[in-house]
Structures are given as structure tokens and as C-alpha cells.
Scaffold this active site. Structure first.
Site, PDB file in Angstrom:
ATOM      1  N   LEU A  34       0.815  -1.212   0.000  1.00 10.63           N
ATOM      2  CA  LEU A  34       0.000   0.000   0.000  1.00 10.63           C
ATOM      3  C   LEU A  34       0.850   1.264   0.000  1.00 10.63           C
ATOM      4  O   LEU A  34       2.024   1.243   0.391  1.00 10.63           O
ATOM      5  CB  LEU A  34      -0.907   0.009   1.233  1.00 10.63           C
ATOM      6  CG  LEU A  34      -1.995  -1.059   1.318  1.00 10.63           C
ATOM      7  CD1 LEU A  34      -2.658  -1.015   2.690  1.00 10.63           C
ATOM      8  CD2 LEU A  34      -3.032  -0.868   0.213  1.00 10.63           C
ATOM      9  N   SER A  35       0.244   2.358  -0.412  1.00  9.79           N
ATOM     10  CA  SER A  35       0.897   3.655  -0.307  1.00  9.79           C
ATOM     11  C   SER A  35       1.217   3.930   1.163  1.00  9.79           C
ATOM     12  O   SER A  35       0.375   3.735   2.037  1.00  9.79           O
ATOM     13  CB  SER A  35      -0.024   4.757  -0.847  1.00  9.79           C
ATOM     14  OG  SER A  35       0.570   6.027  -0.707  1.00  9.79           O
ATOM     15  N   GLY A  36       2.449   4.336   1.438  1.00 11.42           N
ATOM     16  CA  GLY A  36       2.839   4.611   2.809  1.00 11.42           C
ATOM     17  C   GLY A  36       3.341   3.405   3.576  1.00 11.42           C
ATOM     18  O   GLY A  36       3.700   3.516   4.753  1.00 11.42           O
ATOM     19  N   LYS A  39       7.666   1.024   0.837  1.00 13.24           N
ATOM     20  CA  LYS A  39       8.311   0.397  -0.323  1.00 13.24           C
ATOM     21  C   LYS A  39       9.555   1.162  -0.771  1.00 13.24           C
ATOM     22  O   LYS A  39      10.633   0.584  -0.928  1.00 13.24           O
ATOM     23  CB  LYS A  39       7.333   0.294  -1.496  1.00 13.24           C
ATOM     24  CG  LYS A  39       6.097  -0.523  -1.218  1.00 13.24           C
ATOM     25  CD  LYS A  39       5.177  -0.562  -2.422  1.00 13.24           C
ATOM     26  CE  LYS A  39       4.670   0.800  -2.848  1.00 13.24           C
ATOM     27  NZ  LYS A  39       3.881   1.498  -1.795  1.00 13.24           N
ATOM     28  N   SER A  40       9.396   2.457  -0.996  1.00 18.92           N
ATOM     29  CA  SER A  40      10.520   3.266  -1.480  1.00 18.92           C
ATOM     30  C   SER A  40      11.631   3.355  -0.441  1.00 18.92           C
ATOM     31  O   SER A  40      12.820   3.308  -0.784  1.00 18.92           O
ATOM     32  CB  SER A  40      10.041   4.678  -1.852  1.00 18.92           C
ATOM     33  OG  SER A  40       9.177   4.637  -2.965  1.00 18.92           O
ATOM     34  N   SER A 107       1.539  -1.560  -7.415  1.00 25.92           N
ATOM     35  CA  SER A 107       1.188  -2.707  -8.270  1.00 25.92           C
ATOM     36  C   SER A 107       0.089  -3.551  -7.631  1.00 25.92           C
ATOM     37  O   SER A 107       0.336  -4.674  -7.188  1.00 25.92           O
ATOM     38  CB  SER A 107       2.416  -3.554  -8.613  1.00 25.92           C
ATOM     39  OG  SER A 107       3.171  -3.928  -7.484  1.00 25.92           O
TER      40      SER A 107
END
Length: 199
Positions: A34-36, A39-40, A107
Site C-alpha cells: 500500500l501507499s505509505g 516500499k521506497s 502494483s
């Protein structure tokens, strides 16, 4: 649809030669979540680990890719599919160059992730599920996107008004809601050890 008049051009330098020169195989670390979820953060932390030890690596980040290559795409289901298709092809080229490439993209659809896997040889696609409770992701909300999604400013937002299909059998699961970035990177490196030692 591929044009039958277009054929794959074999390069003078092979992938095997590049991997021998690099001292390690090329492969994809496909960070999904999920966003947040982080991942990055994790992709960049492991990329720093690789760089400091002389590995050839690179990070393909979702936001960065949408600044250029995929700036013509929106966030409909169709555009999300095309976004991941293009990234899959780019990641494939990185692996062909003998490079370790980390992709940090939500994704959300299982079929898109499966198609990305199919482009690569067995063992060269490592799906990394960055597992984090939705509540924690919302609390973090580093870009203020969840707040906008809850207020209706962002339609089709993954986890709120659009689905996220959980990975069924990821090679690695990293729980960012309960473990530090350092701990998760160490866990990931330990699981990659057999691949990294396959020189």
C-alpha cells in the site's frame, strides 16, 4: 500486439558476460504494498547496501517513473495495468544488463505482477510484499494522499476506493508496521544470500 517485422536484436555483449564482470546475477526485487507502507524507503535502503558493497543496482520508483516515462498515464485500472507493463519491460532490460533492480510500486493487481514475473528466468523475480496495516499507512500518510482520498479528492485510491490484491506467495514478506527499516533490510539480505553468492 507485436509487429512480426520487429525481431529481438542480440547484443554483442551477453548477459552472462555482464554478470561475470559485475560479479553477481541480475534480478528484480519487486516491492509491492500500500501507499505509505515503506516500499521506497526499503528499496532505497537495500540499494544503498548494494552500492556500498560494489553491486550494480538501481531503483525504479513509482513517482519518479510517472514524472517521465509514464507521465501520460492516469490511475484507472487500464492505466495502472499499462504502468506496470512498462515498468516490467524496463526492469527486464536492467536484468539483461546484469543489474539488480528494485521496483517500488503499489502494483495492486496480482495478474500484473504475474506478467512481470513471466518476463524473467526462474529465480530472477523476487516479489517483496511490504506488509503494513492500512491504519498505519494512513497514520503515516507522507504525501497527504489518504486524507485526500477520504475526502473524495482522489478517486480510485488503492486501499480506500480501489482494491489491493494481496500477494499469494511472495518470496519475501517484510512487516514495516512492527519492524524497523534496518531489521527488514537485514532480513531481506539474508534471504537473498544464496542468489548473491551465486557468482
Amino acid at each position: 500486439m507485436a509487429n512480426s517485422d520487429i525481431v529481438w536484436h542480440e547484443t554483442a555483449v551477453t548477459k552472462a558476460e555482464r554478470e561475470k564482470q559485475n560479479g553477481h546475477p541480475g534480478f528484480v526485487l519487486w516491492f509491492t504494498g500500500l501507499s505509505g507502507s515503506g516500499k521506497s524507503t526499503l528499496a532505497n535502503a537495500v540499494d544503498r547496501y548494494f552500492y556500498d558493497r560494489g553491486y550494480r543496482s538501481y531503483v525504479l520508483d513509482g513517482d519518479n517513473i510517472r514524472h517521465g516515462l509514464n507521465q501520460d498515464l492516469g490511475f484507472s485500472a487500464e492505466d495502472r495495468e499499462e504502468n506496470i507493463r512498462r515498468i516490467s519491460e524496463v526492469a527486464h532490460l536492467f536484468v539483461d544488463a546484469g543489474t539488480i533492480v528494485s521496483t517500488a510500486f503499489i502494483s495492486p493487481y496480482e495478474t500484473d505482477r504475474a506478467k512481470a514475473r513471466e518476463l524473467l528466468p526462474e529465480g530472477r523475480f523476487i516479489e517483496v510484499f511490504v506488509e503494513c496495516p492500512l491504519e498505519t499507512c494512513e497514520d503515516r500518510d507522507p504525501k497527504g494522499l489518504y486524507k485526500k482520498a477520504r475526502s473524495g479528492e482522489i478517486p480510485s485510491f488503492t486501499g480506500i476506493s480501489a482494491p489491493y490484491e494481496l500477494p499469494r506467495n511472495p518470496e519475501v514478506t517484510l512487516r514495516t508496521g512492527e519492524r524497523t527499516s534496518e531489521e527488514n533490510v537485514q532480513d531481506l539480505i539474508e534471504k537473498l544470500a544464496p542468489l548473491l553468492q551465486n557468482e
